[in-house]
Design an enzyme around this catalytic site. Structure first.
Site: not given
Length: 162
Positions: A131-135
């Protein structure tokens, strides 16, 4: 809640993975603490199984090796509030190799005045990378925070922009 935990090593990094019968529920920080999962599941009944979570381990390995851009894994995000689940669903809409600001995410979720609450929900994401919260970055272009640390966030963004 029953949580099955597995510690995996990919290159020089170790990750904790946690799953329920519904799907993947936790991905820890690279080289993160052994008890990091407790921030999200303090009351979970846990057991450790080195043979569990192999589908996630393989998917994460291929992603970190630059051979995968999407994840098709069953996820268990049911422990979050309705609002958090909405935000985490929004994170999954951010395309590979792109970044959105917290404001953009708020607008996409039709919650333009909830930027701070959305940022808080992003920070409570239990499933790093998948779940790409790094984006998600700040409006001024700075990286902002990241549970895995800014070095890990930079590494993931570089990987996706390579």
């Amino acid at each position: 809640m029953d949580l099955t935990l597995t510690k995996i090593t990919i290159g020089q990094q170790t990750f904790w993975l946690g799953s329920t019968t519904k799907g993947l529920a936790f991905v820890g920080s690279a080289n993160g603490p052994d008890d990091e999962w407790q921030q999200f599941y303090p009351d979970a009944n846990t057991h450790f199984d080195d043979t569990a979570n192999q589908m996630t381990a393989q998917a994460l390995t291929t992603y970190l090796n630059g051979q995968k851009t999407e994840f098709d894994l069953p996820l268990d995000l049911t422990h979050g509030t309705t609002f958090q689940q909405q935000v985490w669903g929004g994170l999954r809409q951010i395309p590979y190799s792109q970044t959105w600001t917290y404001t953009t995410l708020a607008e996409r979720l039709n919650r333009p005045t909830a930027t701070r609450a959305i940022a808080s929900a992003v920070g409570r994401n239990p499933i790093l990378i998948i779940v790409p919260c790094h984006r998600v970055i700040r409006k001024d272009g700075q990286l902002g925070g990241y549970r895995g640390g800014l070095a890990m966030k930079r590494q993931l963004l570089r990987l996706e922009h390579a």
